[in-house]
Design a protein around this motif. Structure first.
Motif, PDB file in Angstrom:
ATOM      1  N   ALA A  67       0.832  -1.208   0.000  1.00  0.00           N
ATOM      2  CA  ALA A  67       0.000   0.000   0.000  1.00  0.00           C
ATOM      3  C   ALA A  67       0.865   1.255   0.000  1.00  0.00           C
ATOM      4  O   ALA A  67       1.731   1.431   0.867  1.00  0.00           O
ATOM      5  N   GLN A  68       0.649   2.129  -0.961  1.00  0.00           N
ATOM      6  CA  GLN A  68       1.373   3.383  -1.055  1.00  0.00           C
ATOM      7  C   GLN A  68       0.489   4.584  -0.719  1.00  0.00           C
ATOM      8  O   GLN A  68       0.982   5.650  -0.388  1.00  0.00           O
ATOM      9  N   ARG A  69      -0.817   4.392  -0.817  1.00  0.00           N
ATOM     10  CA  ARG A  69      -1.732   5.518  -0.567  1.00  0.00           C
ATOM     11  C   ARG A  69      -3.091   5.004  -0.128  1.00  0.00           C
ATOM     12  O   ARG A  69      -3.442   3.850  -0.342  1.00  0.00           O
ATOM     13  N   LEU A  70      -3.831   5.898   0.502  1.00  0.00           N
ATOM     14  CA  LEU A  70      -5.228   5.645   0.869  1.00  0.00           C
ATOM     15  C   LEU A  70      -6.132   6.406  -0.086  1.00  0.00           C
ATOM     16  O   LEU A  70      -5.776   7.479  -0.577  1.00  0.00           O
ATOM     17  N   VAL A  71      -7.319   5.850  -0.329  1.00  0.00           N
ATOM     18  CA  VAL A  71      -8.333   6.520  -1.129  1.00  0.00           C
ATOM     19  C   VAL A  71      -9.555   6.721  -0.249  1.00  0.00           C
ATOM     20  O   VAL A  71     -10.045   5.776   0.382  1.00  0.00           O
ATOM     21  N   PHE A  72     -10.062   7.964  -0.195  1.00  0.00           N
ATOM     22  CA  PHE A  72     -11.244   8.307   0.593  1.00  0.00           C
ATOM     23  C   PHE A  72     -12.356   8.686  -0.380  1.00  0.00           C
ATOM     24  O   PHE A  72     -12.173   9.551  -1.244  1.00  0.00           O
ATOM     25  N   PHE A  73     -13.533   8.063  -0.235  1.00  0.00           N
ATOM     26  CA  PHE A  73     -14.616   8.306  -1.197  1.00  0.00           C
ATOM     27  C   PHE A  73     -15.962   8.296  -0.490  1.00  0.00           C
ATOM     28  O   PHE A  73     -16.260   7.406   0.301  1.00  0.00           O
TER      29      PHE A  73
END
Length: 614
Positions: A67-73
């Motif tokens: 994991a390199q990043r989080l996604v918020f949606f």
């Protein structure tokens, strides 16, 4: 450029071997109000690493080693990517749709049109914005006017549990456009939400509740809410399912919010299947074909692999696909089970059986087999709502519009039983109003669900279906006896038709009758109840009554209805906020944000902005 949306879909299609190296947590808030946001999807890497924020806006998520990043949606907000590096805590502020849409509305290409005169429409996926011609089709809606209770005291209609219009309206608003008037089906907006009506008792599959108060947009008039509640059945007690996924893989389904989202949605459904359930997969483009024969629900990975390998190309022979799907469903028919075709498409049929009339006759023929039809609409720009509404209506099924992954989670997670199963079919309501109490009445919405009064007892006449736990609300606006209204035309009184009311009926508002069939029966049952004239003050009504009224008022404004009276967006938002009640998934809170966005896009919002500049 790879969009955030494509990252979400990619995560659903990756294999299942995951190593977790650490845990990350934090809080998500609204960038404008700084209030915590509940129901935000937080994703990292793969489908196994997904969570949703709680009422405090808090999330906690194990991170896979890649994991390199989080996604918020969250619907109504701009999706956000955040690099995680070595952090253990990441707090995020999401930007609401109003700010994003302001940039869209002030873009120089906003008013462009094609040479044909068709408007161009902004389609926004994450940070990318493209301009495409809008060729969407909707059936015309002619609003029902007030009927004189002395001349026409009886009204009959089919219940409607479809909810597609609300998701479609949300898509338009968050895309920076007010929806077309004919896309606004008020009953589907009202019924998008759950209401806390009492469960039926005994062997009855459906309970009925009524509530009467003042109309919030037409002073002096009354508003009647009729609430139907279907019996809730635990998932483990639901009958075994024989499902056929019917997937449109034509070229029009290439867009990321079409076939990739279909795959993601159906993967969520597969996770809900039990060992006693079976699934087959049929696709259609230039021709129809069987991709996966009927397979036990316990073989989830096999089913997902068949779904995930699909690609989009070719023309759209929808009629052939429907025929094949029904054939497969009938070959695997479960006598005491749930037999259903689940169609996922943008509705753009253009080969073979494609006209509305031909499609309707095809579905009417196939439903005699005992196989139900659920319709899932996807996409924008060329979306054919008119065709999909007909298919669901005539196929003894329901109709949903899936504009994002959270909506797929709602349809196939929270509402799994109601979406795929039936506890009562061909449900009809008939009301007889008492002219002593009612001068005139009108049903709000349900324009394409009205029936002739003689259809009420006709078991051959198709009507709506209700699934486990489904709630259905119908709203009538009433002109009380003795009240003058500009909505009533001048008509001479009848000379011969007056009849004496039965003894004891003077304080009755109406008599309500409901007819329905059990799922395995072709003979209907009837219940009758008298509803007393007992209006309540607005402040004493239930949260459900006031929230449903706010949603209906919103629909009247979006339709620019001649019956909207004194309705305005700021009033809708205030009334909805005061009637939030229990809102664990945040759907009612999201509604308020959509109202504010519609106000911004409307003439009312234009006046507010001009006032601000002064």
């Amino acid at each position: 450029m790879r969009t955030i949306f494509s990252l979400l879909i990619f995560g659903l299609l990756v294999g299942s071997t995951v190593k977790y190296t650490r845990t990350i947590s934090g809080f998500v808030t609204d960038s404008l109000t700084l209030q915590p946001l509940e129901g935000v999807s937080v994703m990292a890497g793969r489908v196994e690493t997904i969570t949703v924020t709680d009422a405090r806006g808090y999330y906690k998520l194990p991170l896979p080693d890649d994991a390199q990043r989080l996604v918020f949606f969250r619907t109504g907000y701009q999706a956000k990517e955040v690099d995680v590096a070595e952090q253990k805590t990441v707090d995020v502020k999401l930007v609401g749709a109003q700010k994003v849409m302001y940039e869209l509305l002030t873009a120089p290409m906003r008013s462009e049109r094609l040479a044909s005169g068709r408007p161009m429409q902004y389609i926004s996926i994450s940070s990318e914005q493209i301009l495409i011609p809008n060729t969407e089709d909707y059936n015309a809606i002619s609003e029902t006017g007030f009927r004189d209770a002395q001349i026409q005291p009886v009204t009959t209609f089919s219940v409607d549990v479809d909810r597609a219009a609300y998701g479609n309206i949300r898509r338009y608003l968050t895309g920076g456009n007010l929806p077309p008037k004919d896309a606004v089906r008020i009953e589907e907006m009202v019924n998008y939400f759950d209401y806390d009506d009492p469960q039926p008792g005994g062997n009855d599959p459906v309970a009925v509740k009524t509530e009467l108060s003042e109309s919030p947009w037409n002073p002096g008039l009354h508003l009647l809410r009729i609430g139907l509640q279907a019996k809730t059945i635990p998932t483990d007690n639901l009958p075994a399912s024989n499902l056929v996924f019917l997937i449109d893989v034509s070229g029009s389904m290439r867009a990321e919010n079409k076939l990739p989202l279909v795959k993601a949605a159906l993967n969520l459904l597969v996770d809900q299947l039990r060992s006693q359930d079976r699934v087959a997969l049929v696709v259609y483009a230039g021709a129809a074909g069987l991709v996966l024969p009927s397979t036990p629900g316990s073989e989830r990975q096999k089913i997902k692999d068949a779904i995930n390998q699909l690609t989009a190309e070719g023309s759209t022979a929808g009629g052939e696909g429907i025929r094949l799907a029904y054939q497969i469903a009938q070959e695997n028919f479960r006598k005491d089970g749930n037999n259903r075709v689940i169609l996922a498409t943008d509705g753009d049929f253009n080969v073979g059986v494609s006209s509305d009339g031909d499609l309707q006759r095809l579905i009417e023929e196939k439903r005699k087999s005992g196989v139900f039809l659920s319709v899932l609409g996807f996409g924008m720009g060329n979306y054919k709502d008119n065709k999909l509404e007909i298919l669901a209506d005539k196929g003894n099924g329901n109709y949903a519009y899936i504009d994002n992954l959270p909506e797929a989670q709602k349809v196939f997670g929270k509402e799994f039983g109601g979406t795929l199963f039936t506890v009562a079919k061909d449900v009809k309501l008939q009301l007889e109003f008492n002219p002593r109490r009612v001068r005139a009445y009108r049903l709000i919405g349900y324009e394409n669900r009205t029936l002739n009064n003689e259809d009420f007892h006709n078991d051959q006449k198709d009507a709506g279906e209700m699934g486990p736990g489904h709630t259905v609300t119908a709203l009538y606006e009433i002109i009380p006896a003795g009240v003058k209204s500009r909505y009533l035309p001048q008509v001479d009184p009848l000379k011969y038709q007056r009849q004496a009311a039965p003894a004891g009926a003077s304080n009755e508002l109406l008599t309500l009758k409901i007819r329905y069939k059990k799922p395995d029966s072709e003979t209907s049952q009837q219940r009758t109840q008298a509803v007393k004239f007992q209006p309540q003050k607005w402040a004493n009504t239930s949260d459900d009554f006031r929230f449903a009224a706010a949603v209906a008022e919103f629909g009247l404004l979006l339709r620019d209805s001649e019956f909207k009276g004194r309705a305005h967006y700021s009033q809708v938002a205030t009334r909805a906020r005061q009637a939030l009640g229990r809102d664990p998934e945040g759907y009612r809170s999201e509604f308020i944000r959509l109202v504010k966005l519609a106000q911004y896009l409307s003439d009312e919002g234009t006046l507010v902005k001009k006032s601000d500049r002064k």
